[in-house]
Design a protein around this motif. Sequence first.
Motif, PDB file in Angstrom:
ATOM      1  N   VAL A  44     -40.372  -3.406 -20.732  1.00 14.16           N
ATOM      2  CA  VAL A  44     -40.719  -2.659 -21.949  1.00 14.16           C
ATOM      3  C   VAL A  44     -41.616  -3.535 -22.807  1.00 14.16           C
ATOM      4  O   VAL A  44     -41.324  -4.718 -23.027  1.00 14.16           O
ATOM      5  CB  VAL A  44     -39.445  -2.265 -22.731  1.00 14.16           C
ATOM      6  CG1 VAL A  44     -39.795  -1.642 -24.060  1.00 14.16           C
ATOM      7  CG2 VAL A  44     -38.588  -1.319 -21.921  1.00 14.16           C
ATOM      8  N   ASP A  45     -42.710  -2.959 -23.289  1.00 13.54           N
ATOM      9  CA  ASP A  45     -43.620  -3.673 -24.171  1.00 13.54           C
ATOM     10  C   ASP A  45     -42.930  -3.939 -25.509  1.00 13.54           C
ATOM     11  O   ASP A  45     -42.292  -3.049 -26.083  1.00 13.54           O
ATOM     12  CB  ASP A  45     -44.889  -2.845 -24.379  1.00 13.54           C
ATOM     13  CG  ASP A  45     -45.877  -3.549 -25.280  1.00 13.54           C
ATOM     14  OD1 ASP A  45     -46.458  -4.558 -24.844  1.00 13.54           O
ATOM     15  OD2 ASP A  45     -46.045  -3.097 -26.435  1.00 13.54           O
ATOM     16  N   ILE A  46     -43.060  -5.152 -26.026  1.00 12.66           N
ATOM     17  CA  ILE A  46     -42.394  -5.545 -27.278  1.00 12.66           C
ATOM     18  C   ILE A  46     -42.866  -4.667 -28.439  1.00 12.66           C
ATOM     19  O   ILE A  46     -42.057  -4.156 -29.216  1.00 12.66           O
ATOM     20  CB  ILE A  46     -42.647  -7.037 -27.590  1.00 12.66           C
ATOM     21  CG1 ILE A  46     -42.033  -7.909 -26.499  1.00 12.66           C
ATOM     22  CG2 ILE A  46     -42.076  -7.409 -28.951  1.00 12.66           C
ATOM     23  CD1 ILE A  46     -42.421  -9.371 -26.575  1.00 12.66           C
ATOM     24  N   LEU A  49     -41.484  -1.175 -28.175  1.00 13.23           N
ATOM     25  CA  LEU A  49     -40.066  -1.158 -28.546  1.00 13.23           C
ATOM     26  C   LEU A  49     -39.925  -1.128 -30.065  1.00 13.23           C
ATOM     27  O   LEU A  49     -39.143  -0.347 -30.615  1.00 13.23           O
ATOM     28  CB  LEU A  49     -39.354  -2.370 -27.959  1.00 13.23           C
ATOM     29  CG  LEU A  49     -37.897  -2.567 -28.350  1.00 13.23           C
ATOM     30  CD1 LEU A  49     -37.053  -1.363 -27.978  1.00 13.23           C
ATOM     31  CD2 LEU A  49     -37.342  -3.817 -27.693  1.00 13.23           C
ATOM     32  N   ILE A  99     -36.158  -9.084 -32.518  1.00 15.04           N
ATOM     33  CA  ILE A  99     -37.078  -8.724 -31.430  1.00 15.04           C
ATOM     34  C   ILE A  99     -38.467  -9.296 -31.704  1.00 15.04           C
ATOM     35  O   ILE A  99     -39.151  -9.756 -30.792  1.00 15.04           O
ATOM     36  CB  ILE A  99     -37.117  -7.193 -31.236  1.00 15.04           C
ATOM     37  CG1 ILE A  99     -35.769  -6.715 -30.672  1.00 15.04           C
ATOM     38  CG2 ILE A  99     -38.257  -6.787 -30.314  1.00 15.04           C
ATOM     39  CD1 ILE A  99     -35.586  -5.210 -30.678  1.00 15.04           C
ATOM     40  N   ALA A 104     -42.465 -12.660 -24.539  1.00 10.17           N
ATOM     41  CA  ALA A 104     -42.502 -11.931 -23.280  1.00 10.17           C
ATOM     42  C   ALA A 104     -41.746 -12.735 -22.226  1.00 10.17           C
ATOM     43  O   ALA A 104     -41.778 -13.961 -22.216  1.00 10.17           O
ATOM     44  CB  ALA A 104     -43.940 -11.706 -22.854  1.00 10.17           C
ATOM     45  N   GLN A 106     -38.390 -12.514 -21.889  1.00 13.66           N
ATOM     46  CA  GLN A 106     -36.975 -12.534 -22.239  1.00 13.66           C
ATOM     47  C   GLN A 106     -36.344 -11.170 -21.968  1.00 13.66           C
ATOM     48  O   GLN A 106     -37.036 -10.159 -21.835  1.00 13.66           O
ATOM     49  CB  GLN A 106     -36.791 -12.935 -23.696  1.00 13.66           C
ATOM     50  CG  GLN A 106     -37.130 -14.397 -23.936  1.00 13.66           C
ATOM     51  CD  GLN A 106     -36.805 -14.828 -25.350  1.00 13.66           C
ATOM     52  OE1 GLN A 106     -37.547 -14.512 -26.256  1.00 13.66           O
ATOM     53  NE2 GLN A 106     -35.702 -15.533 -25.513  1.00 13.66           N
ATOM     54  N   THR A 107     -35.032 -11.158 -21.918  1.00 10.71           N
ATOM     55  CA  THR A 107     -34.281  -9.942 -21.618  1.00 10.71           C
ATOM     56  C   THR A 107     -33.407  -9.569 -22.806  1.00 10.71           C
ATOM     57  O   THR A 107     -32.810 -10.434 -23.439  1.00 10.71           O
ATOM     58  CB  THR A 107     -33.389 -10.159 -20.375  1.00 10.71           C
ATOM     59  OG1 THR A 107     -34.222 -10.524 -19.278  1.00 10.71           O
ATOM     60  CG2 THR A 107     -32.630  -8.908 -20.016  1.00 10.71           C
ATOM     61  N   ILE A 108     -33.339  -8.273 -23.086  1.00 13.87           N
ATOM     62  CA  ILE A 108     -32.425  -7.747 -24.103  1.00 13.87           C
ATOM     63  C   ILE A 108     -31.411  -6.870 -23.384  1.00 13.87           C
ATOM     64  O   ILE A 108     -31.773  -6.050 -22.543  1.00 13.87           O
ATOM     65  CB  ILE A 108     -33.153  -6.895 -25.162  1.00 13.87           C
ATOM     66  CG1 ILE A 108     -34.181  -7.728 -25.911  1.00 13.87           C
ATOM     67  CG2 ILE A 108     -32.154  -6.279 -26.134  1.00 13.87           C
ATOM     68  CD1 ILE A 108     -34.989  -6.923 -26.919  1.00 13.87           C
ATOM     69  N   LEU A 132     -38.705  -7.852 -21.499  1.00 11.93           N
ATOM     70  CA  LEU A 132     -39.801  -7.728 -22.459  1.00 11.93           C
ATOM     71  C   LEU A 132     -41.121  -8.235 -21.875  1.00 11.93           C
ATOM     72  O   LEU A 132     -41.163  -9.284 -21.233  1.00 11.93           O
ATOM     73  CB  LEU A 132     -39.477  -8.506 -23.724  1.00 11.93           C
ATOM     74  CG  LEU A 132     -38.258  -8.018 -24.505  1.00 11.93           C
ATOM     75  CD1 LEU A 132     -37.995  -8.918 -25.697  1.00 11.93           C
ATOM     76  CD2 LEU A 132     -38.425  -6.582 -24.945  1.00 11.93           C
ATOM     77  N   GLU A 134     -45.705  -8.082 -22.693  1.00 15.30           N
ATOM     78  CA  GLU A 134     -46.768  -7.767 -23.645  1.00 15.30           C
ATOM     79  C   GLU A 134     -47.887  -7.082 -22.883  1.00 15.30           C
ATOM     80  O   GLU A 134     -48.330  -7.576 -21.853  1.00 15.30           O
ATOM     81  CB  GLU A 134     -47.290  -9.037 -24.314  1.00 15.30           C
ATOM     82  CG  GLU A 134     -46.330  -9.620 -25.314  1.00 15.30           C
ATOM     83  CD  GLU A 134     -46.889 -10.859 -26.012  1.00 15.30           C
ATOM     84  OE1 GLU A 134     -47.953 -11.352 -25.598  1.00 15.30           O
ATOM     85  OE2 GLU A 134     -46.251 -11.314 -26.962  1.00 15.30           O
TER      86      GLU A 134
END
Length: 149
Positions: A44-46, A49, A99, A104, A106-108, A132, A134
Amino acid sequence: ETVLKVYERLPNGKSRLAVAKPYKGIEKPMPTVTVAGGAKDSAVDIKRLLHIGALQVDLKDSPVRPAIIGYKMVIGNGEQEKVFVAAGHKLTLAMRNQIRRLAAGQTIEFRDINVLMPDGGKKTVKTMSVFLVETDEYNIGRSGTLDNR
C-alpha cells in the motif's frame, strides 16, 4: 450437517417424533477487510493510505455493507511494538502521525478488527498486515530532478 427434528405433543401428554429431516448448515462468510484498497499482505502506498485514512470492509454476496466497530494498529514487533486503538473505521490522528514517520519497506499490522454484520451479529478479523511502499501516484508533473544544462 445435522438432523432437524420436530416433536408433537399427544393428548395424553407424551411427545413423539413427527418429522426428522437432514439439514446442512451454512456458515456465514467472513468479511473481507482492505486498507486503502490493499488486501491482506499486499503493498500500500503511504500517501494513499494517509489520503484514504480508513479501513474498508466488504461481505461477499451481500447487498448491505458491514461496518467496522473498532480495531488496533500495531507498528513494530516484539518489545518495540507501538499499539494504537481506533473506534470506527477511520485512522486516528495519532495513527496518521505515526504513519507519516514510517519509511517504505515497513509493515503495519491491524489486529482485532471488530465488524458489525448486516444481521446484527459481530465477527472479528484477527489480523491483517500491509507492506508500505512509495509510488508516483500522488506526484504531479515530472518526477525526479531537473537538469539545467
